[in-house]
Design a protein around this motif. Structure first.
Motif, PDB file in Angstrom:
ATOM      1  N   ALA B 316       0.817  -1.221   0.000  1.00 23.06           N
ATOM      2  CA  ALA B 316       0.000   0.000   0.000  1.00 23.06           C
ATOM      3  C   ALA B 316       0.848   1.267   0.000  1.00 23.06           C
ATOM      4  CB  ALA B 316      -0.925  -0.011   1.221  1.00 23.06           C
ATOM      5  N   ILE B 317       2.154   1.109   0.120  1.00 29.13           N
ATOM      6  CA  ILE B 317       3.014   2.305   0.087  1.00 29.13           C
ATOM      7  C   ILE B 317       3.276   2.642  -1.381  1.00 29.13           C
ATOM      8  CG2 ILE B 317       5.251   3.298   0.713  1.00 29.13           C
ATOM      9  CD1 ILE B 317       5.411   1.297   3.009  1.00 29.13           C
ATOM     10  N   PRO B 318       2.767   3.754  -1.855  1.00 28.65           N
ATOM     11  CA  PRO B 318       2.947   4.064  -3.280  1.00 28.65           C
ATOM     12  C   PRO B 318       4.242   4.838  -3.531  1.00 28.65           C
ATOM     13  CG  PRO B 318       1.504   5.684  -2.265  1.00 28.65           C
ATOM     14  CD  PRO B 318       1.981   4.784  -1.147  1.00 28.65           C
ATOM     15  N   ALA B 319       4.698   4.789  -4.766  1.00 27.23           N
ATOM     16  CA  ALA B 319       5.780   5.687  -5.173  1.00 27.23           C
ATOM     17  C   ALA B 319       5.156   7.062  -5.381  1.00 27.23           C
ATOM     18  CB  ALA B 319       6.400   5.184  -6.464  1.00 27.23           C
ATOM     19  N   ARG B 320       5.797   8.054  -4.835  1.00 26.82           N
ATOM     20  CA  ARG B 320       5.271   9.417  -4.987  1.00 26.82           C
ATOM     21  C   ARG B 320       6.381  10.336  -5.471  1.00 26.82           C
ATOM     22  NH1 ARG B 320       0.416  10.088  -1.845  1.00 26.82           N
ATOM     23  NH2 ARG B 320       0.194   8.419  -0.311  1.00 26.82           N
ATOM     24  N   ASP B 321       5.973  11.482  -5.913  1.00 29.40           N
ATOM     25  CA  ASP B 321       6.916  12.509  -6.322  1.00 29.40           C
ATOM     26  C   ASP B 321       7.856  12.829  -5.147  1.00 29.40           C
ATOM     27  OD1 ASP B 321       6.913  14.639  -8.750  1.00 29.40           O
ATOM     28  OD2 ASP B 321       7.759  15.459  -6.892  1.00 29.40           O
ATOM     29  N   LEU B 322       9.122  13.108  -5.460  1.00 30.63           N
ATOM     30  CA  LEU B 322      10.100  13.325  -4.387  1.00 30.63           C
ATOM     31  C   LEU B 322       9.758  14.531  -3.516  1.00 30.63           C
ATOM     32  CD1 LEU B 322      13.466  12.570  -6.235  1.00 30.63           C
ATOM     33  CD2 LEU B 322      12.004  11.016  -4.918  1.00 30.63           C
ATOM     34  N   ASP B 323       8.993  15.469  -4.054  1.00 30.52           N
ATOM     35  CA  ASP B 323       8.633  16.658  -3.275  1.00 30.52           C
ATOM     36  C   ASP B 323       7.371  16.449  -2.446  1.00 30.52           C
ATOM     37  OD1 ASP B 323      10.729  17.835  -4.533  1.00 30.52           O
ATOM     38  OD2 ASP B 323       9.491  18.750  -6.101  1.00 30.52           O
ATOM     39  N   ASP B 324       6.691  15.338  -2.638  1.00 27.66           N
ATOM     40  CA  ASP B 324       5.451  15.076  -1.921  1.00 27.66           C
ATOM     41  C   ASP B 324       5.748  14.820  -0.439  1.00 27.66           C
ATOM     42  OD1 ASP B 324       3.173  13.831  -0.806  1.00 27.66           O
ATOM     43  OD2 ASP B 324       2.553  13.074  -2.778  1.00 27.66           O
ATOM     44  N   GLY B 365       3.589  -4.591 -11.547  1.00 30.98           N
ATOM     45  CA  GLY B 365       5.009  -4.925 -11.382  1.00 30.98           C
ATOM     46  C   GLY B 365       5.715  -4.151 -10.282  1.00 30.98           C
ATOM     47  N   ARG B 366       6.938  -4.560 -10.070  1.00 34.04           N
ATOM     48  CA  ARG B 366       7.728  -4.032  -8.950  1.00 34.04           C
ATOM     49  C   ARG B 366       8.360  -2.685  -9.278  1.00 34.04           C
ATOM     50  NH1 ARG B 366      11.063  -8.144  -8.767  1.00 34.04           N
ATOM     51  NH2 ARG B 366       9.667  -9.424  -7.533  1.00 34.04           N
ATOM     52  N   VAL B 367       8.657  -2.477 -10.577  1.00 27.81           N
ATOM     53  CA  VAL B 367       9.304  -1.216 -10.976  1.00 27.81           C
ATOM     54  C   VAL B 367       8.211  -0.195 -11.281  1.00 27.81           C
ATOM     55  CG1 VAL B 367      10.876  -0.127 -12.630  1.00 27.81           C
ATOM     56  CG2 VAL B 367      11.204  -2.529 -11.984  1.00 27.81           C
ATOM     57  N   ALA B 368       8.335   0.980 -10.676  1.00 29.97           N
ATOM     58  CA  ALA B 368       7.313   2.009 -10.910  1.00 29.97           C
ATOM     59  C   ALA B 368       7.979   3.292 -11.383  1.00 29.97           C
ATOM     60  CB  ALA B 368       6.552   2.275  -9.626  1.00 29.97           C
ATOM     61  N   GLU B 369       7.300   3.987 -12.275  1.00 32.77           N
ATOM     62  CA  GLU B 369       7.813   5.284 -12.709  1.00 32.77           C
ATOM     63  C   GLU B 369       6.802   6.350 -12.364  1.00 32.77           C
ATOM     64  OE1 GLU B 369       9.368   5.208 -16.703  1.00 32.77           O
ATOM     65  OE2 GLU B 369      10.428   3.353 -16.170  1.00 32.77           O
ATOM     66  N   VAL B 370       7.235   7.266 -11.517  1.00 25.91           N
ATOM     67  CA  VAL B 370       6.334   8.326 -11.059  1.00 25.91           C
ATOM     68  C   VAL B 370       7.097   9.645 -11.096  1.00 25.91           C
ATOM     69  CG1 VAL B 370       5.044   9.240  -9.077  1.00 25.91           C
ATOM     70  CG2 VAL B 370       5.003   6.781  -9.562  1.00 25.91           C
ATOM     71  N   GLY B 371       6.475  10.649 -11.649  1.00 23.96           N
ATOM     72  CA  GLY B 371       7.071  11.993 -11.671  1.00 23.96           C
ATOM     73  C   GLY B 371       8.444  12.010 -12.319  1.00 23.96           C
ATOM     74  N   GLY B 372       8.648  11.172 -13.316  1.00 25.61           N
ATOM     75  CA  GLY B 372       9.935  11.164 -14.025  1.00 25.61           C
ATOM     76  C   GLY B 372      11.026  10.387 -13.299  1.00 25.61           C
ATOM     77  N   CYS B 373      10.662   9.722 -12.200  1.00 22.88           N
ATOM     78  CA  CYS B 373      11.668   8.965 -11.445  1.00 22.88           C
ATOM     79  C   CYS B 373      11.295   7.480 -11.434  1.00 22.88           C
ATOM     80  CB  CYS B 373      11.752   9.443 -10.004  1.00 22.88           C
ATOM     81  SG  CYS B 373      12.368  11.118  -9.857  1.00 22.88           S
ATOM     82  N   THR B 374      12.321   6.646 -11.219  1.00 20.94           N
ATOM     83  CA  THR B 374      12.098   5.202 -11.194  1.00 20.94           C
ATOM     84  C   THR B 374      12.265   4.669  -9.770  1.00 20.94           C
ATOM     85  OG1 THR B 374      12.961   5.110 -13.428  1.00 20.94           O
ATOM     86  CG2 THR B 374      12.816   3.020 -12.244  1.00 20.94           C
TER      87      THR B 374
END
Lengths: 362, 478
Positions: B316-324, B365-374
């Motif tokens: 449930a922990i999502p990848a988020r933008d680094l500034d979030d 999948g395990r690899v996520a791309e969010v806000g231009g980051c992997t």
């Protein structure tokens, strides 16, 4: 980008024209049954053209493709000896510090000529004639040992030697044994100190960047009376050039060099503070040449000031090596007053090879 | 472009060899870092004795005051970056720069920076913890009279070399106390993270520390070796391969992989639900990037149940933008590395005995791309076979394996482990854990493995690394 004078441009053009003549002469020599080597004669048999007819100048060497250094691994080495030189005493030199079956190059007098040309460019004030030398670096089966000795003799001196075996060094690095490496370095440097202290007529040193650093930790070479240092090997870059001149050996004539067994020995553009410690090397043209080319299209020469892969061509009566793609890259440099032909600046390991090669060995 | 110089005996130096640090998201250059050639480092190290003497002359109480002031400056002041260019850095600049090149979310950067500030602020307490309460004046005088006993320590080093990582800025809290122990530093920062050590140094110098006590040498592998060979004492952080060459050198304190674990006794395993928070914090806190993060949960029973619940919690922990502000996962500066790690996990999963329980919860999948980051998303693996190779795997993201092992085989089974949080009330088992030499830090308490107390030793005690107790008599007995 530097702008070269029209007079220099003219001299460069003259060099170019005489180079074409030299190319024709060398192609005739290496591909004629009376004079050529078994290797090149066999090579020519497989071609659907006669190189002696088709190659009219340097640019035409392209039709032969690129020399592969793998051809130099293993024997028989005599296949490289031109028939016209077959009765001469032969030397065989191995390249670099790599392990496995070494690449070998046979030599007759080339190494002596190359080091004489280089020696003629050294200053008589800082590399005095009659002064003795210390050679601290890889000797063994390499050209370097006899070449430095010849250079010293050519300038009226004697060369003392302390050996460093780069193959053992590579092994220690691969095995992850930094303490043993340090011990070996100290063992080497300690021997050099003993020689230097026992022989005050030593004024000139040949060594590698790493060994020079290690030596200077133990001794002040200026106080020891050293006046000229000729230094080559991996890690010779702009920062090391500055560090050596400013801190390690200030006041000593520091001459960086670039060379290997396959070509001659390149000379640096004379030091000029305006170059901001960049080292530009010029090959002993017409015996050897650099072309700086697009890594993805080795037939395309990059513009002056652009970075590219180094292609080496060697054109002597002993050895013919057309357009060999070196493991180095660098910036294509304009001709200069002392060397009116192309040079190379800011040399470094070719980026695509970086992960597979152990550098910083010596 | 912003340039970070070397600090040679405190003096800024611009090298002709530089490394460019790029922004994780945009790929744009953020800064150029000067790189030291190895000979330059060994040359400077010839002066460390004088640098140490400068520190020695300052009473330890004054150094502690400097550390307190530095804590404030670290968290508030505009501090120099390159005095020659006149560039400075505010605290916010620092956090942004740190995040931009390491991929750690801003919110986590802030938490880690606070750890650094805390250690500087509370240096006296940290020293007290490391010396076990010896009067700090022992650092000035070499001996103290404690409980009617003469207690003397001799300093073993004129400098402490530190070959540092880029994974988590919290680790910098470990070497700062050396300065309070009057040992100058020779720092090789991690390739992506010059920011924290540089700012710590600048804060200390601005607070009054002699500049020559802080040597800063970004460099390559050769330079790092030079530091470890040429300093009297040092510490190295890195993976197994990086530290392997130094494990037999007692002068080098090794900070390798942690393989930290949460361990249940047979008594608490059935109550695993009560500990699920602790387990998930241990795995995922700080982006799961530290050696303190748990990579294994070992228990005698109920393993699969805990594993399923943990998988659900972490997935449930999502990848988020680094500034979030809610971001909890760190991005990989080189996306290819994330993909390779994920492929490695998948390859290992082909070996029977292991199943990725998080996979079914996120079909994308395990690899996520969010806000231009992997990013790599948290991954929980259930091990039918506790000897599966994944049981000994520690990765740079929240990754944990769960295994069921009988209690009497558990301690031997976990092998070398940096932090163990043991959840058990079984006195006999607690005693066994207390005596297990393969466990470094032990929590017999409800404390996540990722939370450590800075006044406790970590992979060796820095004071004992730098000082040795010696026999000392300074008066003829009556």
């Amino acid at each position: 980008m530097e702008v070269i004078s029209s007079e220099l441009a003219q001299r460069a053009e003259q060099v170019r024209r005489s180079l074409d003549e030299h190319v024709r002469e060398m192609v005739l020599w290496h591909f004629s049954p009376e004079t050529g080597s078994p290797f090149w004669l066999e090579f020519a048999e497989k071609l659907d053209f006669d190189p002696r007819r088709e190659i009219g100048g340097f640019d035409d060497l392209k039709i032969l493709g690129h020399f592969q250094d793998e051809w130099l691994r293993g024997g028989p080495v005599r296949r490289w000896v031109p028939k016209a030189l077959a009765d001469k005493p032969l030397y065989v030199f191995e390249t670099g510090g790599s392990t496995g079956v070494p690449k070998s190059r046979v030599n007759i007098e080339d190494f002596q000529r190359d080091y004489e040309i280089f020696g003629d460019n050294l200053s008589d004030e800082t590399f005095p004639k009659g002064a003795d030398w210390l050679m601290l670096g890889p000797t063994g089966p390499r050209r370097l040992r006899l070449a430095i000795e010849h250079l010293a003799q050519y300038r009226g001196g004697i060369s003392f030697f302390v050996d460093l075996d780069p193959r053992w060094v590579q092994k220690l690095i691969r095995m992850g044994r930094p303490h043993d490496l340090e011990l070996y370095k100290s063992h080497t440097v300690d021997q050099a100190l003993t020689i230097l202290r026992a022989h005050p007529n030593i004024k000139c040193i040949f060594t590698t960047p790493k060994l020079l650093e290690a030596l200077c930790e133990k001794i002040d070479l200026v106080k020891q009376g050293i006046t000229g240092i000729f230094c080559g090997g991996t890690e010779m870059n702009r920062q090391f050039n500055r560090f050596a001149r400013e801190e390690l050996v200030p006041g000593i004539d520091f001459v960086p060099t670039y060379g290997n067994t396959l070509m001659g020995l390149a000379s640096p553009k004379p030091f000029d503070r305006a170059d901001d410690y960049a080292i530009t090397y010029y090959p002993p043209t017409p015996r050897a040449l650099f072309e700086i080319v697009d890594p993805d299209d080795l037939d395309k020469t990059v513009e002056y000031g652009q970075r590219g892969r180094v292609l080496l061509t060697t054109l002597t009566r002993e050895f013919f090596m057309p357009r060999f793609a070196e493991r180095d890259e660098g910036v294509r440099a304009e001709p200069c007053e002392k060397y009116p032909w192309d040079g190379v600046r800011d040399l470094g390991l070719y980026a695509k090879l970086k992960s597979s090669v152990v550098v910083g060995v010596y | 472009m912003l340039h970070i110089p070397l600090l040679r005996g405190g003096k800024p130096y611009r090298s002709m060899n530089v490394a460019t640090l790029n922004h994780v998201r945009t790929g744009e250059p953020v800064a150029e870092v000067s790189l030291a050639n190895s000979g330059l480092i060994s040359r400077d190290l010839r002066n460390v004795k004088q640098h140490q003497q400068r520190l020695q002359e300052i009473p330890v109480r004054e150094i502690l005051e400097i550390c307190r002031k530095a804590a404030t400056l670290f968290g508030e002041a505009d501090l120099p970056i390159d005095p020659v260019a006149g560039t400075t850095q505010s605290y916010d600049d620092y956090l942004k720069q740190l995040s931009s090149t390491t991929g750690m979310p801003l919110a986590l950067c802030r938490i880690n920076a606070e750890k650094i500030r805390f250690v500087m602020q509370n240096m006296e307490r940290v020293l007290g913890g490391l010396t076990r309460g010896v009067d700090v004046e022992v650092l000035d005088r070499g001996f103290v009279d404690q409980d009617d006993r003469l207690l003397s320590y001799i300093r073993e080093a004129d400098s402490l070399g530190a070959v540092l990582p880029s994974n988590s800025p919290g680790v910098h809290s470990l070497w700062i106390p050396a300065l309070a122990m009057k040992v100058p530093l020779v720092i090789k920062p991690g390739g992506l993270e010059p920011w924290s050590p540089f700012r710590i140094g600048q804060a200390l110098v601005a607070a009054g520390l002699p500049a020559e006590a802080f040597g800063f040498y970004p460099t390559d592998h050769n330079g790092a070796s030079q530091i470890l060979l040429s300093t009297d004492r040092s510490m190295i952080f890195g993976d197994k391969g990086t530290v392997a060459s130094w494990v037999d050198d007692p002068r080098v304190q090794i900070h390798g992989p942690g393989w930290s674990k949460v361990v249940f006794g047979a008594d608490r395993a059935p109550h695993w639900r009560e500990h699920l928070d602790l387990v998930s914090i241990s795995v995922a806190e700080n982006g799961g990037r530290a050696c303190l993060n748990s990579s294994g949960i070992w228990m005698p029973s109920h393993g699969r149940e805990l594993a399923e619940a943990l998988a659900e919690r972490l997935a449930a922990i999502p990848a988020r933008d680094l500034d979030d502000p809610e971001a909890r996962l760190a991005a990989f500066p080189v996306p290819e590395v994330a993909r390779r790690i994920s492929e490695y996990v998948d390859t290992q999963l082909q070996i029977p005995g292991a199943v990725d329980l998080t996979a079914k919860l996120r079909p994308e999948g395990r690899v996520a791309e969010v806000g231009g980051c992997t990013f790599l998303l948290p991954t929980v693996i259930w091990l039918d076979d506790p000897t599966h190779p994944l049981a000994e795997t520690e990765l740079l993201f929240p990754f944990a394996t769960v295994a069921e092992v009988p209690q009497d085989e558990l301690i031997e089974g976990i092998k070398e482990t940096l932090v163990v949080t043991a959840l058990t009330g079984d006195r006999a088992f607690q005693q066994e854990l207390m005596q297990a030499r393969n466990i470094d830090r032990l929590n017999l308490a409800e404390v996540p493995t990722s939370r450590i107390s800075w006044d406790q030793p970590h992979e060796g005690n820095l004071f004992e690394h730098l000082y040795r107790q010696r026999a000392f008599q300074n008066a003829v007995p009556a």
